[in-house]
Design an enzyme around this catalytic site. Structure first.
Site, PDB file in Angstrom:
ATOM      1  N   CYS A 339       0.913  -1.205  -0.026  1.00 15.93           N
ATOM      2  CA  CYS A 339      -0.165   0.008   0.075  1.00 15.93           C
ATOM      3  C   CYS A 339       0.927   1.288   0.041  1.00 15.93           C
ATOM      4  O   CYS A 339       0.776   2.190  -0.608  1.00 15.93           O
ATOM      5  CB  CYS A 339      -0.782   0.003   1.258  1.00 15.93           C
ATOM      6  N   HIS A 878      -1.604   1.693   7.252  1.00 16.90           N
ATOM      7  CA  HIS A 878      -1.825   1.598   5.935  1.00 16.90           C
ATOM      8  C   HIS A 878      -1.819   2.947   5.290  1.00 16.90           C
ATOM      9  O   HIS A 878      -2.284   4.110   5.924  1.00 16.90           O
ATOM     10  CB  HIS A 878      -3.678   1.176   6.139  1.00 16.90           C
TER      11      HIS A 878
END
Length: 938
Positions: A339, A878
């Site tokens: 990510c 994230h």
């Protein structure tokens, strides 16, 4: 990469620690250091009742050191390392067998062979496990037994900068056998060859090699047939946990391999583009104004199939975007903790000038000869990815080819761990620049000093020299110039340079303060210790604490403070770096400062520990085992200090604690609480220095008037010394003072005990308010004048010495695209932290004119078009991205493969990490060549 584990052996000989609280503290303190692992306390008896520890701690420590050094000298690919659980040190009072059950799949129920046991996913080195060389593992296993054994091989990664890494997580492939639709798991090194994969598959499924055909079956779709070769699985772009398909055929050249699962014709292509010939995106224009997926060759005679293919990334170039469908809305599949990469890539592929550049034919600008570049391969991979992003509609792309290039040229980003999107962005911008550098032969240019010349002249000269060696679209679009001024604090020599930048890393100046209580001790013994409560910035550094503390205690200009953390009646660490973040110091810790005259800070530091002398015992291991109080620190100024110098220094620092009234032995008891307090403390920490088999030399012929013993840094060896004993200068000397009845009568030890914690929180503590700062305040902090750190000294050409110069940065010239990196992550020696402060940044009309020194007529107004976000804490979290499609004036949220529209007012969050701005041009300033793409520039 070698992990130091000497303390692993030494600490195995310590007895039970005084409390579970202390155990937790030590685990907490050492948990962030992946180079040290300790074994819990032990009786050394194994299951069969026979001791497996025939050596002394010193002998075992030497063995480990020798094995470690031998491993360092013989680094090579294929060396074995072993994974050991860090949890082995928790929850036990005695060392038992090595227990790795908490870090392997299925835990203690695992009955696989050692070479089939796999680690749990998402483990962190240093926190969950440590790595030890094979020789060290064999010794540990000989001494402690246990397991399971978790061997891992060392691999060599990188293209230009080769780097050894231990492959903790081998490649996991899911094999689907088309004959019976059965599924199997195969584990192989990323460096294993395709030939090795065939061998393993054929042996596992009982099929002859000439009848086996294996497909790259990523996302349950045939991408390419794997050919038996020495190409590594990493080079074949096979990803963690992806599928591969086994088919049985009469011959590997069967025509049916040219068909996909629906019977359509399928091109058989290799997954990695060859270095030469190269191919480039070029072709007719699509309905949305972007070029299609057709390509022509850079060089005559090159093959289309040798280049990158859209099918490699899950998108068929020949089924491109339908008419009327928007480009730029393709998500990026997460290939396993990628990510961070997806976030940075989405920001770049939505950078208008880069979109315009890479959708055109840039073949003439690819530099395949630049030794600092990547033979143009990184630029090609990025260009191909950008083209797909703008021509695949909303079809998510799997950036496997790009990740393969990244792993090859930047091994720090290989594997499947989380990384920093800013670090990736810095590598990409630099790598793209070198791959697209129009300068084929860089000339040597000797830099000149400013010598009082006008800034305009020096800046233009520096930029001209820079462009003579660096000329690419990245320089054109992303590079600006700043002015750096250094002033020597001694001779006032001024040095001015003008340097390029591609992004600005801005500190986050906190306005929230915290109160910290620090006890100041006088290193020269001139006064009693005194606690001071000072207010400092919550996100400040040790230099800020020293400044506040110096003001509070009226520190003189010829004096200095040395900070230290006290834990377990020892100096746990000296806070020597002025840039150590204050967030690394917790409220329940105890910090002291030692005050010295600068001229009295000699070469040799002396640390004095205190312990109670036990009476009526003949056990040398029990003599004076209880540490108490705060260690004292002073300096020995002699070139070759002696035992007499040590005794004098100890007497001097103890002098403030002398009792001022006659004392009698009868008075030192429970009546005044002194002796009883000491005995209570002795019982609570009686094992602080007890070490089984420790060497203790007690000499009755010592001529010292104080009961002092020399002690080493491991607290294992005690040794008496005389006044005429001489010691090596420049090292830290440690002595322990045994407090007998005589010392207790002479000195009041209460001043050494119970120093306050940093902050004692009350039950009704108010919740800290949510802090908000502005982007302009971050810029102000970045451009603020400040002295260089002690580790970043400047060589003054006039003084001919390194000086702690005063540095000032100013923005001279701004680029078309400016990237602000908000420094949310702070790294101390023992602790890493993330700052979640909300930064208020403008979306429109960011006016930087007041920060720019060179008024060249260019617009200084910018507009936000992309953000890289980070949610969560360090070591995980994230990444996502916000990006604006400028031609439709709408924002979108890119969360890996998921793309959704978002309101402009919602893109401002405390997760913002990288801010991408583009210059706002007026129509009069838009050049003719830019007019056809004005929807990108606006």
């Amino acid at each position: 990469m070698i992990w130091v584990i000497c303390h692993f052996i030494v600490n195995a000989y310590k007895k039970v620690r005084d409390s579970k609280l202390r155990k937790d503290k030590i685990v907490e303190k050492t948990g962030g250091d992946s180079s040290i692992m300790t074994i819990p306390d032990s009786g050394f008896m194994m299951e069969n009742g026979v001791s497996c520890l025939p050596c002394t701690p010193q002998e075992e420590k030497k063995m480990v050191t020798d094995l470690r050094n031998e491993s360092e000298r013989s680094l090579k690919e294929g060396n074995l390392y072993f994974v050991i659980s860090s949890g082995f040190e928790r929850g036990r009072e005695r060392p038992g067998p090595i227990d790795n059950s908490d870090i392997v799949e299925n835990g203690s129920d695992c009955d696989c062979k050692d070479n089939e046991i796999q680690l749990r996913r998402m483990l962190t080195e240093g926190q969950d496990y440590v790595l030890v060389p094979q020789g060290v593992w064999e010794k540990l296993y000989e001494w402690y037994k246990g397991g399971p054994s978790l061997p891992r091989k060392m691999i060599l990664q990188g293209f230009y900068h080769r780097k050894y890494n231990v492959e903790v997580y081998p490649l996991c492939l899911k094999l689907i056998d088309s004959r019976d639709d059965s599924q199997s798991i195969i584990w192989l090194s990323r460096k294993a060859s395709v030939t090795e994969l065939f061998q393993k598959v054929c042996a596992l499924r009982g099929i002859e090699r000439d009848k086996a055909c294996i497909w790259d079956y990523f996302n349950k779709r045939k991408h390419a047939r794997l050919i038996v070769s020495n190409k590594s699985l990493e080079e074949a772009n096979l990803q963690m946990d992806q599928d591969i398909l086994l088919e049985e055929v009469d011959g590997c050249h069967s025509s049916r391999f040219g068909m996909d699962s629906t019977g359509n014709e399928l091109a058989l292509v290799s997954l990695e583009p060859s270095r030469s010939p190269l191919t480039i995106a070029r072709g007719p224009t699509l309905s949305n104004g972007h070029s299609s997926g057709y390509r022509s060759n850079l060089y005559p005679g090159s093959s289309l199939s040798s280049g990158l293919t859209d099918m490699d990334d899950g998108f068929d170039a020949y089924n491109s975007v339908r008419k009327g469908e928007k480009g730029g809305l393709a998500g990026l599949q997460n290939l396993g903790n990628t990510c961070f990469m997806n976030s940075a890539l989405q920001c770049l592929v939505h950078t208008p000038p880069l979109v315009e550049y890479f959708l055109k034919d840039y073949s003439d600008e690819i530099n395949t000869e630049n030794p600092l570049g990547m033979h143009g391969e990184l630029a090609l991979a990025f260009g191909e990815l950008l083209r797909k992003s703008w021509s695949s509609g909303r079809t998510a792309i799997a950036p496997r080819v790009f990740k393969g290039k990244l792993a090859r040229f930047a091994p720090q980003f290989s594997g499947y761990n989380q990384h920093d999107s800013q670090e990736l962005l810095a590598f990409l911008l630099d790598g793209l620049h070198e791959d697209l550098n129009r300068v084929k032969q860089k000339p040597y240019i000797e830099m000149k000093d400013s010598d009082g010349r006008p800034d305009e002249e020096v800046a233009a000269e520096c930029w001209k020299n820079h462009k003579a060696r660096n000329d690419s679209v990245i320089v054109d679009v992303c590079q600006g110039q700043y002015k750096s001024t250094l002033v020597c604090p001694v001779c006032s020599k001024i040095s001015i340079t003008f340097d390029p930048f591609m992004y600005l890393s801005l500190p986050l100046p906190s306005t929230i303060t915290r109160t910290m209580t620090v006890t100041v001790f006088y290193g020269d013994g001139s006064c009693l210790p005194m606690p001071y409560a000072v207010s400092v910035l919550k996100n400040g550094f040790c230099k800020d604490l020293l400044l506040a503390l110096g003001t509070a205690c009226c520190l003189k200009s010829d004096e200095s403070l040395v900070l230290a953390e006290v834990y377990g009646n020892k100096i746990y660490r000296f806070l020597e770096s002025p840039l150590e973040p204050l967030i690394s110091i917790k409220d329940d810790e105890r910090i002291v400062a030692f005050r010295f005259k600068k001229k009295g800070m000699g070469k040799t530091k002396l640390v004095i520990f205190h312990r109670w002398q036990e009476k009526f015992t003949t056990d040398y291991l029990r003599i004076g085992t209880g540490l108490f109080g705060t260690p004292l620190v002073t300096y020995l100024g002699e070139d070759q200090p002696s035992g007499a110098n040590i005794e004098t220094a100890v007497s001097k620092v103890l002098s403030p604690f002398k009792r001022t009234y006659p004392s009698a032995k009868a008075h030192i008891g429970k009546e005044n609480g002194f002796l009883s307090d000491g005995l209570d403390e002795q019982c609570g920490s009686s094992d602080a220095m007890s070490v089984a088999n420790a060497e203790l030399e007690v000499t009755s012929s010592t001529d010292l008037s104080l009961p002092l013993l020399l002690i080493d840094d491991s607290f294992m060896n005690f040794k008496a010394f005389k006044k005429d004993t001489f010691f090596e200068s420049g090292k830290i000397l440690r002595v322990v003072l045994d407090w007998t009845d005589k010392e207790q009568e002479l000195y009041d030890a209460n001043y050494l005990k119970d120093i306050p914690e940093i902050h004692k929180a009350g039950f009704a503590a108010k919740k800290t308010r949510q802090e908000a700062i502005s982007l302009s305040s971050c810029l102000d902090a970045f451009l603020m004048e400040e002295p260089l750190g002690p580790d970043d000294m400047w060589y003054c050409p006039r003084c001919k010495e390194h000086r702690q110069a005063i540095k000032k940065l100013d923005l001279w010239m701004l680029p078309e695209i400016i990237v602000f990196h908000l420094k949310r992550f702070t790294y101390g020696r023992y602790l890493k932290n993330k700052i979640d402060t909300f930064v208020n940044f403008p979306i429109h009309n960011l006016d930087l004119s007041k920060y720019v020194m060179n008024k060249d007529g260019q617009s200084c107004v910018y507009e936000l078009y992309a953000i890289s976000n980070h949610y969560g804490g360090l070591g995980g979290g994230h990444y996502t991205a916000y990006a604006k499609l400028v031609d439709e004036n709408r924002w979108y949220h890119f969360d890996d493969s998921h793309v959704s529209p978002v309101n402009e007012s919602d893109v401002k969050t405390s997760a913002a990490y990288l801010l991408f701005y583009k210059r706002v041009r007026t129509e009069s300033k838009v050049e003719t060549g830019e007019a056809s793409h004005s929807h990108f520039i606006s």
